[in-house]
Scaffold this motif. Structure first.
Motif, PDB file in Angstrom:
ATOM      1  N   CYS A 255       0.865  -1.185   0.000  1.00  0.00           N
ATOM      2  CA  CYS A 255       0.000   0.000   0.000  1.00  0.00           C
ATOM      3  C   CYS A 255       0.897   1.229   0.000  1.00  0.00           C
ATOM      4  O   CYS A 255       1.537   1.537   1.019  1.00  0.00           O
ATOM      5  N   GLY A 256       0.952   1.925  -1.101  1.00  0.00           N
ATOM      6  CA  GLY A 256       1.784   3.126  -1.179  1.00  0.00           C
ATOM      7  C   GLY A 256       0.996   4.368  -0.855  1.00  0.00           C
ATOM      8  O   GLY A 256      -0.236   4.384  -0.917  1.00  0.00           O
ATOM      9  N   TRP A 257       1.709   5.402  -0.449  1.00  0.00           N
ATOM     10  CA  TRP A 257       1.068   6.688  -0.181  1.00  0.00           C
ATOM     11  C   TRP A 257       1.733   7.740  -1.056  1.00  0.00           C
ATOM     12  O   TRP A 257       2.939   7.691  -1.305  1.00  0.00           O
ATOM     13  N   GLU A 258       0.959   8.693  -1.450  1.00  0.00           N
ATOM     14  CA  GLU A 258       1.551   9.847  -2.117  1.00  0.00           C
ATOM     15  C   GLU A 258       1.958  10.862  -1.062  1.00  0.00           C
ATOM     16  O   GLU A 258       1.436  10.871   0.041  1.00  0.00           O
ATOM     17  N   ILE A 259       2.894  11.700  -1.427  1.00  0.00           N
ATOM     18  CA  ILE A 259       3.290  12.780  -0.535  1.00  0.00           C
ATOM     19  C   ILE A 259       2.621  14.045  -1.040  1.00  0.00           C
ATOM     20  O   ILE A 259       2.794  14.433  -2.193  1.00  0.00           O
ATOM     21  N   ASP A 260       1.815  14.652  -0.183  1.00  0.00           N
ATOM     22  CA  ASP A 260       1.072  15.819  -0.639  1.00  0.00           C
ATOM     23  C   ASP A 260       1.944  17.077  -0.594  1.00  0.00           C
ATOM     24  O   ASP A 260       3.130  17.024  -0.272  1.00  0.00           O
ATOM     25  N   GLU A 261       1.341  18.230  -0.873  1.00  0.00           N
ATOM     26  CA  GLU A 261       2.102  19.479  -0.979  1.00  0.00           C
ATOM     27  C   GLU A 261       2.833  19.810   0.314  1.00  0.00           C
ATOM     28  O   GLU A 261       3.886  20.435   0.313  1.00  0.00           O
TER      29      GLU A 261
END
Lengths: 152, 666
Positions: free
Chosen positions: B534-540
Motif C-alpha cells: 500500500c503506497g502513499w503519495e506525498i502531498d504538498e
C-alpha cells in the motif's frame, strides 16, 4: 539591562499574556457551555471519554440513591462548539465494576424539542460504587461519558 | 469444478437409515432415560464438527480442517473415510452432517457455502444453495436436519434457518438477524422433532429458539450463565422423544430439556486435566442420538474426538455434578505494547491485561461484559494496542464494530489488580463509516493491526477484505475480495503490517522517507498468506497521503502439509528481516518463515499436541514483544508460552495442570 535579561523579560511577559488569553478563551468556552446548559443547572458536567462531547447532567430529586427509580436531564454539547445542543442520540446504563454486574431495569430516554434528554427509571439496586454510562450516539460512532456515584 | 475425492471406502449404505436431525431420528421413537454413562470414544480426529448416527450404529463424523467425512462402526473400527475437495488441494470445510432415509448424506460446507449431497459411494449428487444473502442462498452453513422430506440448514452467516426440499428447491426461511423473539444470531445447529417443531441452537443469543411446525415462532429459553437452563455457547442440538439435547460447549456439558424448555437432566464433568476423556467433557460442540435412542454421541472439536454415552440408569454411574472449577482460557488474537499484554478471555467475554515485567506475568485488569450494547462484546476476535499503547481496540464480528478502551495505570507503584484501569471510550460501526464499499453482508471485523504509519487495518471475514483506516479513523481503501484466487480471501485471521522499504518518497524537507506499507494477511480457510503493498503519495505539505491506485497485490505464500493440502495459518507476528512467525492451529506448530516463505524454524511436533516446552495444542494468536520475543497463546493448553527471536523458550504461564510438564522439566 543586558539584552539577555530583556529577552527573558519579554519571554515572561509573552507567557503571561498567552496564559491570560488561554484563560479567557477557556472561560469563554465555559460560559458558552453554561449558557447552552441554560436553566438546566448541572449537577455535574462531564466530558466524554474520547473528548468529543461535554454533557451537563442534572441531579435526580433526592440525589443518586439506592432502590428508587431515578430521573434526570442530560444536555449534550460538542466540545468544539458548546453553544447549542448536539443533534445526537443518547443511551443510558449503569454498572458496578467491582461486582461485575449492571442494573436490573432499562432506563427510558426521551429527546425533548429543545435538544435535551429526559432520563427516567434508572435504578441502582445495590449499595456501592456505580458507574452511570451516558453513551452519545452519532453515526458511525458511539462515545461514552460516565459518572461515578456511590450509593448507600 | 467440484471434486469429490474418495480416499478409502469400505461400506455399503443400507436402506434402513432413518431421517436424521443433526442426530438421526427414528420413526419408532422409543423412550430413553437419563444419559451419562460413558461407553467409548473415537479420538485423533482433525477438528471434528458434527456427527450423525445411522441405523446400523455407524457414526458419520465431519472433520472440518481436513475436509474429511469419517465413518466409524459401532465397535469403534473405522469403516470409511472420504476427503471432500472444492478444487484439488483445497479441502472443503464440512460442518453439519445428516443422513436421509434414502441413504443420501448431506454435508454443510463452509468453503463453498452450500450443502453437498453425496451418495453411498461418496460421489457428489447435487449441491443445495450457494454463497449469498438472498432467499435460498447460504453463508457459513453449520448444522443440518433432514426430516419429513425437507432439509433444514442453520444458515449461520445469514442468521436464519433455511428450509429446502430434498431436491434442493428453496421453501422458506425461519428467523432473521436480531436479539428479539423469533430472531437469531449466528444459529449453529438445528433439530426437528417428530411433530415438526424446529429447535435452533441460537449461539449468538445464548439460547434455544423453537419454531412451530407452521414456521411461526414458538418460544425461546436460556441466557448466558452456568446454571441449569442457561448456556455458554449452545452449539449443537438434537430433538427426540419430546426432549431436546443441547451441547452447551463452554459449560462443558450436555443439557436435556422437554420441548418447552424445562430442564430434564444434564451430564458432563469438565475435563480439567490435559486430554482427559473417559466420559469427561471439554468443549462439547455437537450432540447426536442413535436411531434407537440408546446412544448419544458428543463431539469435542478442540479435543479432536467423539465420545459415546449410554443411559445412566439409576446406578452409581448417574451423572455427577458438573465441576466448574475451570481455569482461565484465552483464545483468538493478542497484542503487546511495552510491558503490557492484551488477550481475550472468551468465557467472559472479556479482555485481560497482563503486566509482562515479572518472571511470571501478572493479570492487572480485566474488563468487558457479554451483550450487544456499547462497551460490551458478543464474540470478540482480536485485541490491538493503539500506537501510543494507551488504549486497546477490540473487534467483534457479530456486532460489526470495533471498540476502544483507554488504559490508565496507577502511578503509585503499588502492584495490584485494578478493576477501574480500563474505560470504554467509543465504538465504531464499520458499515456506517462514510466511504466503506457496500457489500452483501455487514462487515465482520476479525483481525486488527496498526501499521507503523498509524493506519488501522481491519480484516472483514464476511466479505473477504481488509479495510484500511487513516490515523483519523476515516476510511481510506479496501484490500482484497472474497474468493480463492490471488488477492482474494476466505477467512482472514491475522494481519502483519510493516514499512514497505521499496516504497520511497521525498518529504518537504528533502528527506527520503518510507511511503508505503507491506500488509500480510493470514487466510486460514484459503490456506495461504496474502501480501499487498500500500503506497502513499506525498502531498504538498510533505505529509503522507493515501492513493488507492498504489495498492498492489504481491502474491501469496502457502505452507504445504503432508497430506497434499496446504496448512491453515491462524496467528502471525513479524520476525524481522521480512520473516514471519506463523501459528498453525490444526497442526500444533509454530513456524518461522523467511521473506520467501521458506520454513527456517519449527516449534512443536507436526500434528501432535504436546505439553512440554514449545509444544502446542491449537496455538492461536502471536504477538511480538520489544526485543523480538514472541508471546503465543497456546489455546488448547490454556496457557501462554514465550520464546525469543531465535525460537528459544523463555517462559510460560497459565493453568497449573497444563504447566506441570514445563515446571517439572525445569
Amino acid at each position: 539591562m543586558s539584552s539577555k535579561n530583556l529577552r527573558a523579560r519579554i519571554a515572561a511577559c509573552a507567557l503571561v499574556l498567552a496564559g491570560i488569553a488561554y484563560a479567557s478563551a477557556t472561560s469563554r468556552a465555559a460560559t458558552q457551555e453554561n449558557a447552552a446548559a441554560g436553566e438546566h443547572a448541572a449537577y455535574k458536567t462531564v466530558r466524554s471519554n474520547g473528548g468529543r462531547y461535554v454533557l451537563h447532567v442534572t441531579e435526580p430529586e433526592g440525589g443518586f440513591v439506592r432502590g428508587k427509580p431515578l430521573a434526570f436531564d442530560v444536555r449534550v454539547l460538542r466540545a468544539d462548539d458548546p453553544t447549542q445542543p448536539a443533534t445526537v442520540g443518547l443511551l443510558v446504563d449503569a454498572d458496578m465494576p467491582e461486582h461485575l454486574h449492571g442494573t436490573n431495569r432499562v432506563p427510558r430516554i426521551e429527546r425533548r424539542a429543545d435538544g435535551t434528554f429526559r432520563v427516567e427509571n434508572l435504578y441502582l439496586h445495590m449499595p456501592g460504587w456505580w458507574e452511570v454510562f451516558l453513551d452519545v450516539v452519532e453515526s458511525p460512532w458511539t462515545e461514552r461519558a460516565q459518572l461515578r456515584v456511590e450509593v448507600e | 469444478m467440484v471434486h469429490t475425492l474418495l480416499v478409502t471406502f469400505a461400506l455399503a449404505l443400507g436402506p434402513s437409515i432413518q431421517e436424521s436431525g443433526g442426530a438421526a431420528t427414528s420413526s419408532r421413537e422409543p423412550s430413553v432415560g437419563r444419559f451419562g454413562a460413558f461407553l467409548r470414544e473415537t479420538s485423533g480426529l482433525a477438528a471434528p464438527a458434527s456427527v450423525a448416527i445411522d441405523e446400523e450404529g455407524r457414526a458419520w463424523i465431519t472433520e472440518s480442517h481436513t475436509g474429511t467425512v469419517r465413518v466409524v462402526a459401532s465397535d469403534g473400527v473405522e469403516a470409511a473415510r472420504f476427503v471432500l475437495e472444492v478444487v484439488p488441494g483445497l479441502p472443503r470445510e464440512p460442518h453439519g452432517i445428516a443422513i436421509s432415509p434414502a441413504g443420501e448424506v448431506f454435508v454443510a460446507d463452509a468453503v463453498e457455502h452450500a450443502v453437498v449431497v453425496i451418495d453411498g459411494s461418496a460421489l457428489r449428487k447435487r449441491t443445495i444453495g450457494k454463497r449469498g444473502a438472498a432467499p435460498g442462498e447460504l453463508r457459513e452453513p453449520r448444522g443440518i436436519a433432514v426430516v419429513g422430506g425437507k432439509v433444514f440448514v442453520a444458515d449461520s452467516g445469514n442468521h436464519r434457518i433455511s428450509v429446502f426440499a430434498l431436491d434442493g428447491k428453496f421453501e422458506r426461511a425461519l428467523g432473521r438477524r436480531g436479539f428479539g423473539p423469533g430472531e437469531l444470531l449466528a444459529p449453529n445447529d438445528v433439530a426437528v422433532d417428530a411433530s415438526g417443531r424446529v429447535f435452533v441452537a441460537d449461539l449468538g443469543n445464548q439460547r434455544i429458539v423453537r419454531f412451530e411446525a407452521d414456521g411461526s415462532f414458538g418460544k425461546s429459553w436460556g441466557g448466558l450463565g452456568p446454571f441449569a437452563g442457561l448456556f455458554h455457547a449452545p452449539c449443537g442440538i438434537a430433538a427426540r422423544d419430546g426432549r431436546v439435547f443441547v451441547a452447551d460447549r463452554d459449560n462443558h456439558r450436555i443439557q436435556v430439556f422437554d420441548k418447552d424448555g424445562q430442564p430434564d437432566h444434564e451430564w458432563g464433568v469438565h475435563a480439567v486435566r490435559p486430554r482427559e476423556g473417559g466420559g469427561k467433557l471439554h468443549y462439547p460442540s455437537d450432540v447426536a442420538l442413535a436411531p434407537k435412542g440408546d446412544i448419544a454421541a458428543v463431539v469435542e472439536g478442540l479435543e479432536g474426538r467423539v465420545q459415546f454415552f449410554g443411559e445412566a440408569g439409576s446406578t452409581a454411574s448417574d451423572p455427577p455434578i458438573v465441576d466448574r472449577s475451570a481455569s482461565a482460557h484465552y483464545e483468538g488474537g493478542c497484542d503487546v505494547a511495552g510491558d503490557l499484554l492484551a488477550v481475550l478471555e472468551p468465557a467472559g467475554p472479556s479482555v485481560s491485561i497482563f503486566d509482562l515485567a515479572h518472571p511470571t506475568p501478572i493479570e492487572i485488569t480485566r474488563f468487558g461484559r457479554s451483550g450487544p450494547s456499547a462497551g460490551k462484546f458478543l464474540v470478540p476476535a482480536d485485541v490491538e494496542f493503539d500506537p501510543d499503547g494507551k488504549s486497546v481496540w477490540i473487534s467483534d464480528p457479530l456486532l460489526h464494530r470495533i471498540s476502544q478502551y483507554s488504559l490508565t495505570r496507577k502511578s503509585d507503584g503499588i502492584l495490584r489488580f485494578d478493576p477501574f484501569m480500563a474505560k470504554f471510550v467509543r465504538a465504531l460501526q464499520l458499515d456506517e463509516l462514510p466511504g466503506v464499499p457496500a457489500t452483501p453482508w455487514p462487515t465482520e471485523p476479525t483481525a486488527l493491526e496498526f501499521g507503523p504509519d498509524g493506519r488501522m487495518y481491519v480484516a472483514d471475514r464476511a466479505n473477504g477484505r481488509v479495510l484500511v483506516l487513516t490515523p483519523e479513523m476515516t476510511f481510506e481503501r479496501a484490500l482484497g475480495s472474497v474468493g480463492t484466487g490471488q488477492g482474494k480471501l476466505l477467512e482472514p485471521t491475522a494481519i502483519v503490517v510493516e514499512p514497505d522499504e521499496s516504497a520511497r518518497a521525498v518529504d518537504k524537507d528533502g528527506r527520503t522517507i518510507t511511503a508505503g506499507a507491506r500488509v500480510r494477511v493470514a487466510d486460514a480457510r484459503g490456506r495461504k498468506i496474502e501480501t499487498w503493498s500500500c503506497g502513499w503519495e506525498i502531498d504538498e505539505c510533505g505529509s503522507a497521503a493515501s492513493d488507492g491506485n498504489r495498492t498492489r497485490n504481491l502474491g501469496s505464500i502457502s505452507i504445504p502439509g503432508p497430506s497434499g493440502a496446504d496448512r491453515r495459518p491462524f496467528g502471525m507476528a513479524a520476525a524481522g528481516a521480512d520473516g514471519l512467525w506463523v501459528s498453525l492451529e490444526d497442526a500444533n506448530l509454530v513456524l518461522r518463515l523467511d521473506g520467501e516463505g521458506r520454513i527456517t524454524t519449527t516449534l512443536g511436533a507436526d500434528g501432535v499436541g504436546g505439553l512440554g516446552k514449545l509444544q502446542w495444542f491449537h496455538p492461536q494468536g502471536l504477538a511480538r514483544a520489544p526485543g523480538g520475543s514472541i508471546v503465543a497463546i497456546d489455546a488448547g493448553n490454556h496457557r501462554f508460552q514465550v520464546f525469543d527471536a531465535q525460537g528459544v523458550f523463555r517462559t510460560a504461564w497459565g493453568s497449573r495442570l497444563f504447566l506441570e510438564p514445563i515446571l517439572k522439566a525445569k
